[in-house]
Motif scaffolding. Structure first.
Motif, mmCIF file in Angstrom:
data_model
loop_
_atom_site.group_PDB
_atom_site.id
_atom_site.type_symbol
_atom_site.label_atom_id
_atom_site.label_comp_id
_atom_site.label_asym_id
_atom_site.label_seq_id
_atom_site.Cartn_x
_atom_site.Cartn_y
_atom_site.Cartn_z
ATOM 1 N N SER A 1 0.839 -1.208 0.000
ATOM 2 C CA SER A 1 0.000 0.000 0.000
ATOM 3 C C SER A 1 0.865 1.246 0.000
ATOM 4 C CB SER A 1 -0.902 0.021 1.227
ATOM 5 O OG SER A 1 -1.728 -1.109 1.232
ATOM 6 N N ASP B 1 -5.261 -1.022 -5.019
ATOM 7 C CA ASP B 1 -4.686 -1.544 -3.780
ATOM 8 C C ASP B 1 -5.600 -2.631 -3.229
ATOM 9 O OD1 ASP B 1 -3.259 -1.984 -1.528
ATOM 10 O OD2 ASP B 1 -3.604 -0.024 -0.614
ATOM 11 N N GLU B 2 -5.217 -3.855 -3.436
ATOM 12 C CA GLU B 2 -6.021 -5.013 -3.035
ATOM 13 C C GLU B 2 -7.495 -4.811 -3.373
ATOM 14 O OE1 GLU B 2 -4.979 -7.066 0.318
ATOM 15 O OE2 GLU B 2 -3.005 -6.152 0.552
#
Ligand SMILES: Nc1ncnc2c1ncn2[C@@H]1O[C@H](COP(=O)(O)OP(=O)(O)OP(=O)(O)O)[C@@H](O)[C@H]1O
Ligand SMILES: [Mg+2]
Lengths: 252, 455
Positions: free
Chosen positions: A42, A170-171
């Motif tokens: 992140s 991000d994910e």
């Protein structure tokens, strides 16, 4: 082309989240970042559009230095870079349409956007993007009335409003169930293949990473421990990245 | 003495808690000692009745028993001990607050006029024209009493069995030729001109003419002052409704309406001004906005302190201060409510700023939006709906408070209500209470709806 050159990030509390990270992303690549929780994925992604300021190093996008950009330049760079978040980050009380339109803010005049006066063109574009992710019938619902998968699609539609040349994610599927995860990942694939948008996506499921990535970068304790072909991650490499105890679970 | 249990009990009998302390239960013994001393102090100081001595005795005995159990190695009954210690406190509380259940029940009838006022609020009334048929009545008799007839309007006649007498005597009254089923009232006018209703069969209630237009009734000569050697003419009048208008809104109802309006306006002004002033306070009082810079931290603590202090002062007390300051009337009430509103809303507003979700703000920043756009699209949509909900709810609370504030001279309906209660005008007071209830219920419903939709 995105160039990350010797980037380090030390948080205020002394945590060294990134340590001398360098890599480049060519236009049209689908790069997946993997690594354990806390490895700095992140942090890396947020440094790219400067939601976080890197402590050291430089990041260039198409030759323009992001790390030294003044606020005006930074906004101009940011609007070319879309971002999708794990927890969707929608304004829950606002309508889906308003959430999607907010992706266009970097291109619109401050006064008219603050007053909510959107051009017919922007509204049309918003509806188009909603149609692309298959939820145009939800345009007037409040964002929190949608399911998780639908909310993430709103998030993607919002990022697509920027007509980005680079998409950060991000994910994006970590809070979705596996079947939904795959369908959401396919929107990124489509964006990448049909529009040539570069994608940098962090994932924690290696199976998904293998399926969609053209290249994988693995981070471990803030350092790059793998940068290469997805298919070349064998058991030895896997243990290097995830530790000796880890066992690979792939989807399906 | 060899028995340790008995010895401990003796210790505790002399000084409460001593036996327990001796057995090693120091804090228990100290607590017992302190509580008993407080009770003894209160009983002596307040000079209370024997009942509290009895309570004290029970507590004392329980303490002795407890010491005995503990020293004897038995399980102490802590709950029972606590009850026994609480007993005298309740007894003292009962006496200090003058609780009087006997009076509560025996004096219940005194509440009747108030309840009657509530049941018959003074909203509507009709104007009534009375017809009058009069007879003279001498107190005492100048000559032997006589029966006497007199003519009433519309050809009716009234006959009185005696035209003079003394208070307390019973007099027969008969009438003919009235409108069937008409309602009549009987009035007594003394030589000075003071009027009063006459009891009929012991009741003040009006009585009815039968279906043939006649009536026969018995009245008691009222207790009027007289001089034995100076007979004077009083008059006994029959009054009946000659004509009556339809129901009309009374003067008091108009007053209630205008003052209720004043109350609502008062609450509205206080909420509006208070909400405006609460905004800067809430910004300065939001921890997440004021973090970082030490100067901002100082502002944060100042605004938090101001809000906490303001909130801890009851609006009623503020109203008293402002009544002295700006004089009686609605303005004083508005000021008091505004002060309280600033504090209450400031706190709620800043809490909703503090609970803001930073995710969407970050996402909007990532699109290249500038600061104004981030506020318009990321911050305001998160704080405005709860702010509106809180504000409407405050208005609702302010209406309630402003009815109370009237009691200390802060204007609005409460001012009237307090006056009417003091003047024992319970029907007017009833109207005011009903009006308050209706307005409060309606506002409550509205604010509940608004909150439901926004939160
Ligand atoms: N705001 C912050 N302040 C201090 N330390 C932080 C902050 N954000 C992240 N960190 C630390 O930096 C390191 C890297 O965090 P980061 O969130 O980038 O990891 P990640 O790979 O995204 O992990 P995950 O898979 O759990 O999301 C972690 O040790 C984390 O505790
Ligand atoms: Mg992360």
């Amino acid at each position: 082309m995105l160039e990350v050159i010797n980037v380090s990030k030390v948080y205020d509390d002394g945590t060294r989240a990134l340590n001398n990270v360098s890599f480049t992303v060519e236009d049209g690549e689908f790069l997946v970042l993997i690594g354990l929780s806390g490895s700095g994925k992140s942090t890396m992604l947020r440094c790219i559009n400067r939601l976080i300021d890197p402590t050291e190093g430089r990041i260039l996008y198409n030759g323009q230095d992001i790390t030294n950009a003044d606020p005006r330049e930074l906004r101009q760079i940011r609007r070319q870079i879309g971002m999708v978040f794990q927890h969707f980050n929608l304004v829950k009380r606002s309508s889906v349409l308003r959430n999607v339109l907010s992706g266009r803010l970097g291109y619109t005049n401050t006064l008219s956007s603050v007053l909510g006066l959107w051009s017919a063109e922007d509204k049309q574009k918003a509806m188009e993007n909603l149609r692309l992710v298959g939820i145009e019938n939800k345009a007037n619902n409040r964002a929190d009335e949608l399911s998780g998968g639908q909310q993430q699609r709103v998030g993607i539609a919002r990022a697509m409003m920027q007509e980005p040349t680079l998409m950060l994610a991000d994910e994006p599927v970590a809070s979705l169930d596996p079947a939904l995860a795959d369908s959401v990942m396919r929107y990124f694939e489509k964006l990448n293949q049909e529009r040539g948008t570069s994608v940098i996506c962090s994932l924690h499921v290696l199976g998904l990473a293998r399926r969609y990535a053209t290249r994988i970068i693995a981070l471990k304790a803030g350092e790059v421990v793998y940068n290469g072909d997805p298919d070349l991650i064998d058991d030895v490499r896997f243990r290097e990245i995830y530790g000796d105890e880890a066992v690979e679970h792939s989807l399906r | 003495m060899s028995n340790p249990a008995a010895l401990a009990a003796l210790f505790s009998l002399i000084l409460p808690g001593a036996g327990q302390i001796r057995s090693g239960h120091r804090s228990r013994g100290l607590i017992i000692l302190v509580i008993t001393l407080i009770i003894v102090g209160l009983v002596l100081w307040l000079n209370l009745s024997p009942a509290s001595w009895l309570g004290l005795a029970v507590a004392w005995a329980a303490n002795v028993w407890d010491a005995w159990l503990i020293a004897g190695g038995q399980r102490p009954k802590t709950a029972l001990l606590a009850l026994a210690l609480a007993l005298p406190i309740y007894v003292i509380g009962w006496q200090v607050t003058n609780i009087d259940l006997v009076r509560f029940f025996t004096s219940a009838n005194r509440a009747a006029p108030v309840v009657r006022g509530l049941l018959r609020p003074d909203f509507f009334a009709r104007e009534i024209d009375y017809g009058i048929a009069g007879n003279d009545f001498y107190l005492p008799c100048p000559a032997p009493a006589d029966a006497e007839s007199s003519a009433a309007p519309n050809g009716a006649t009234v006959t009185i069995s005696q035209n003079c007498g003394l208070p307390g005597e019973t007099v027969q009254l008969t009438g003919q030729g009235f409108d069937p089923n008409q309602t009549l009232q009987l009035w007594w006018t003394n030589p000075v001109g003071a009027e009063s209703r006459v009891r009929i069969f012991g009741e003040f209630e009006p009585f009815q003419v039968d279906e043939n237009g006649g009536f026969q009734t018995e009245i008691t000569v009222p207790n009027q002052r007289y001089e034995a050697d100076n007979p004077r003419a009083h008059s006994l009048e029959l009054r009946y409704i000659a004509s009556q208008s339809s129901y009309q809104v009374t003067e008091n109802a108009r007053l209630v309406a205008s003052r209720i309006g004043e109350t609502i306006a008062q609450a509205l002004m206080a909420t509006f001004v208070g909400a405006l002033l609460a905004m800067p306070f809430s910004l300065f009082g939001a921890r997440n906005l004021m973090a970082g810079n030490p100067a901002l931290k100082v502002l944060y603590y100042i605004s938090r302190t101001v809000m906490n202090v303001l909130r801890s002062v009851e609006p009623l007390i503020m109203a008293i201060v402002f009544v002295v300051w700006v004089g009686l009337g609605p303005f004083a009430g508005v000021l008091a409510l505004t002060m309280h509103t600033i504090a209450a809303l400031g706190k709620l507003y800043s809490e909703s700023i503090e609970s803001i979700d930073v995710g969407p703000i970050e996402a909007i920043r990532a699109t290249g939006a500038n600061q104004f756009q981030i506020i318009a699209y990321g911050v305001l949509p998160q704080v405005i709906p709860p702010w509106i909900a809180f504000t409407v709810f405050r208005w609702d609370i302010n209406v309630r408070m402003s009815t109370i504030i009237g009691f200390v001279g802060g204007g609005g309906i409460g001012f009237l209500l307090a006056q009417w209660i003091r003047l024992s005008e319970y029907r007017a007071a009833g109207a005011a209470i009903w009006a308050i209830a209706v307005v409060v219920i309606i506002l409550d419903l509205i604010s509940a709806r608004v909150r439901e939709r926004l939160i």
